[in-house]
Enzyme design. Structure first.
Site, PDB file in Angstrom:
ATOM      1  N   ASP A   1       0.815  -1.206   0.000  1.00 18.19           N
ATOM      2  CA  ASP A   1       0.000   0.000   0.000  1.00 18.19           C
ATOM      3  C   ASP A   1       0.855   1.265   0.000  1.00 18.19           C
ATOM      4  OD1 ASP A   1       0.894  -0.428   2.597  1.00 18.19           O
ATOM      5  OD2 ASP A   1      -1.099  -0.800   3.424  1.00 18.19           O
TER       6      ASP A   1
ATOM      7  N   ASN B   1      -8.063  -3.028  13.818  1.00 16.80           N
ATOM      8  CA  ASN B   1      -9.420  -3.337  13.340  1.00 16.80           C
ATOM      9  C   ASN B   1      -9.441  -4.534  12.391  1.00 16.80           C
ATOM     10  OD1 ASN B   1      -8.345  -2.348  10.962  1.00 16.80           O
ATOM     11  ND2 ASN B   1      -9.682  -0.551  10.811  1.00 16.80           N
TER      12      ASN B   1
ATOM     13  N   HIS C   1      -7.534  -4.912   9.691  1.00 11.57           N
ATOM     14  CA  HIS C   1      -7.206  -4.661   8.284  1.00 11.57           C
ATOM     15  C   HIS C   1      -5.911  -5.367   7.880  1.00 11.57           C
ATOM     16  CE1 HIS C   1      -5.005  -0.540   9.141  1.00 11.57           C
ATOM     17  NE2 HIS C   1      -4.163  -1.541   9.234  1.00 11.57           N
TER      18      HIS C   1
ATOM     19  N   GLU D   1      -9.830  -1.977   4.780  1.00 13.65           N
ATOM     20  CA  GLU D   1     -10.509  -1.694   6.037  1.00 13.65           C
ATOM     21  C   GLU D   1     -11.724  -2.618   6.188  1.00 13.65           C
ATOM     22  OE1 GLU D   1      -8.837  -0.039   8.052  1.00 13.65           O
ATOM     23  OE2 GLU D   1      -8.506   2.061   7.527  1.00 13.65           O
TER      24      GLU D   1
END
Ligand code: PGA
Length: 230
Positions: A64, A130, A132, A137
């Site tokens: 990313d 979370n 990810h 996400e």
């Protein structure tokens, strides 16, 4: 269950184990490596730099990159990779999405097309609080390929520790999709610290829910998870 879970309470020993896995994968002929950034990977890259491992015939793809940050910005992942790994362990070619690309949709498509020309022999992954993976996400389709994401407020807040202020954290990022990640032949996920416990438990309890993107890995045949959580 396809996930090979290794609980190693000593982070020092855990990173040593990660280096050994990378050396083994490379010795078995891996030439294309998917790489990750984040705090978790910094000690791993430092350890790799202390070895004689040679990536000069290998190709890397990063997961990313922030939209809007160029390679010279010290919080771009391009900069991170040069600083922590590439300047000491250069690859034949290293690919990241171009944070400053004018047309972000076109850039995501270009990156995915480039990925499709290669087979990732190995993919390194961290995991978000979370759940990810990359910047996929919660709620991201498990069929997703490289795309532009709106970072969640919690991810921006967690990553703000690296920026002067929360306002400086980009709102968007490029990320390989969940499907792009799952195409890798072998995946090594590293989860360190109590904050990752919930996300990790969903994964090791064999859940398969888009609300916890890492759980997509439960359908992959060759995943190793290293964690200090016992
Ligand atoms: P961290 O990030 O290594 O900084 O915890 C991991 C991730 O968000 O994937």
């Amino acid at each position: 269950m396809a996930i090979q879970l290794e609980r190693i309470p000593s982070t020092e020993a855990l990173y040593e184990r990660a280096v050994t896995i990378i050396k083994e994968v490379k010795a078995q002929g891996a030439k294309t490596f998917g790489l990750a950034t984040g705090g978790t990977m910094e000690p791993l890259y430092a350890k790799l730099c202390d070895t004689t491992i040679d990536f000069s015939e290998a190709v890397s793809f990063n997961l990313d990159e922030y939209v809007g940050l160029g390679a010279t910005h010290d919080q771009s992942y391009n900069y991170y990779m040069h600083h922590h790994l590439f300047k000491q362990k250069p690859f034949k070619q290293s690919h990241l999405p171009q944070g400053l690309a004018h047309d972000t949709q076109q850039e995501a498509a270009r990156y995915e097309a480039l990925l499709n020309e290669h087979i990732l022999d190995f993919q390194l992954l961290g995991i978000g609080v979370n759940g990810h993976i990359g910047f996929n996400e919660p709620g991201t389709s498990f069929d997703s390929v490289t795309h532009v994401v709106n970072l969640t407020p919690s991810t921006r807040e967690i990553n703000a520790r690296y920026f002067a202020s929360l306002e400086d954290v980009p709102h968007k990022a490029f990320t390989m999709g969940v499907q792009s990640i799952l195409r890798a032949n072998c995946i090594l996920l590293i989860a360190i610290g109590e904050s990752k416990r919930n996300a990790l438990e969903a994964l090791i309890n064999n859940e398969y829910i888009e609300d916890v993107p890492a759980t997509a890995l439960t359908k992959h045949p060759n995943v190793i998870v290293l964690t200090d959580l016992v």
